[in-house]
Scaffold this motif. Structure first.
Motif, PDB file in Angstrom:
ATOM      1  N   GLN A  40       0.838  -1.211   0.000  1.00 40.95           N
ATOM      2  CA  GLN A  40       0.000   0.000   0.000  1.00 40.95           C
ATOM      3  C   GLN A  40       0.868   1.255   0.000  1.00 40.95           C
ATOM      4  N   LYS A  41       1.968   1.209   0.752  1.00 42.94           N
ATOM      5  CA  LYS A  41       2.871   2.360   0.790  1.00 42.94           C
ATOM      6  C   LYS A  41       3.461   2.618  -0.598  1.00 42.94           C
ATOM      7  N   HIS A  42       3.899   1.565  -1.256  1.00 45.22           N
ATOM      8  CA  HIS A  42       4.469   1.706  -2.595  1.00 45.22           C
ATOM      9  C   HIS A  42       3.425   2.220  -3.589  1.00 45.22           C
ATOM     10  N   GLN A  43       2.201   1.726  -3.478  1.00 50.67           N
ATOM     11  CA  GLN A  43       1.134   2.206  -4.354  1.00 50.67           C
ATOM     12  C   GLN A  43       0.876   3.691  -4.117  1.00 50.67           C
ATOM     13  N   SER A  44       0.867   4.090  -2.869  1.00 52.40           N
ATOM     14  CA  SER A  44       0.645   5.491  -2.524  1.00 52.40           C
ATOM     15  C   SER A  44       1.710   6.377  -3.155  1.00 52.40           C
ATOM     16  N   ILE A  45       2.967   5.960  -3.029  1.00 55.54           N
ATOM     17  CA  ILE A  45       4.073   6.729  -3.609  1.00 55.54           C
ATOM     18  C   ILE A  45       3.948   6.782  -5.127  1.00 55.54           C
ATOM     19  N   ASN A  46       3.599   5.665  -5.742  1.00 53.36           N
ATOM     20  CA  ASN A  46       3.437   5.644  -7.201  1.00 53.36           C
ATOM     21  C   ASN A  46       2.306   6.566  -7.649  1.00 53.36           C
ATOM     22  N   PHE A  47       1.202   6.569  -6.896  1.00 52.00           N
ATOM     23  CA  PHE A  47       0.098   7.475  -7.235  1.00 52.00           C
ATOM     24  C   PHE A  47       0.536   8.932  -7.125  1.00 52.00           C
ATOM     25  N   LEU A  48       1.308   9.248  -6.079  1.00 49.35           N
ATOM     26  CA  LEU A  48       1.797  10.625  -5.916  1.00 49.35           C
ATOM     27  C   LEU A  48       2.737  11.022  -7.055  1.00 49.35           C
TER      28      LEU A  48
END
Length: 180
Positions: A52-60
């Protein structure tokens, strides 16, 4: 097109925040599983939290890129409008110069200078906006400080090399405790 780009950037930011919330929920599940002694479930929840953290960073990251593209499109639209306006002024200047009416020439020159000042202001604002949207660097000392705070909170010891001359309050408090 510009509206769609801005909408997409906002949507990506919302998705990033959603992933942040899901990451926090997974971390809470990790703590619960550890307290219950279920290490396999804790490991699964930890993997989910990291994902989830990696997805969040990718979305940002994608949001920042889309926002930068939207700013470039806005700049292009603005420059096109100014170019058309300046083209009209130049045509009027040609017609006025042929008639050699000094009052008209003066008025057109004033209008041209005004248009040029507007172009300068808009260009400066667009450059400022582009600078703000594409800046993705963070000061290294802030990153190091956050890493130390998180490690301290988790009860871990981080051995990161800080640049010479930089000491954090964390390092000095640890040194003072060791001397006692």
């Amino acid at each position: 097109h510009l509206f769609n780009l801005k909408f997409a950037a906002k949507e990506l930011q919302r998705n990033s925040k959603k992933c942040d919330k899901e990451e926090k929920a997974e971390k809470a599940k990790v703590k619960q599983a550890i307290h219950k002694g279920n290490m396999e479930a804790a490991k699964i929840h930890a993997e989910n939290a990291i994902r989830q953290k990696h997805q969040s960073i990718n979305f940002l990251r994608m949001s920042a890129r889309v926002d930068a593209v939207a700013s470039r499109v806005q700049t292009a639209v603005t420059m096109n409008q100014v170019s058309k306006s300046m083209s009209g002024v130049v045509k009027s200047m040609d017609a006025t110069l042929k008639s050699m009416n000094l009052e008209k020439i003066s008025a057109l020159m004033d209008k041209f200078e005004n248009q040029f000042e507007t172009l300068d202001v808009q260009t400066a604002q667009m450059e400022d906006t582009m600078g703000n949207t594409t800046t993705l660097t963070t000061p290294q000392n802030e990153v190091d400080l956050l890493l130390h705070e998180m490690a301290d909170e988790a009860g871990l010891d981080l051995n990161l090399e800080l640049p010479a001359g930089q000491t954090s309050s964390l390092a000095s408090s640890v040194a003072s405790t060791e001397q006692v």
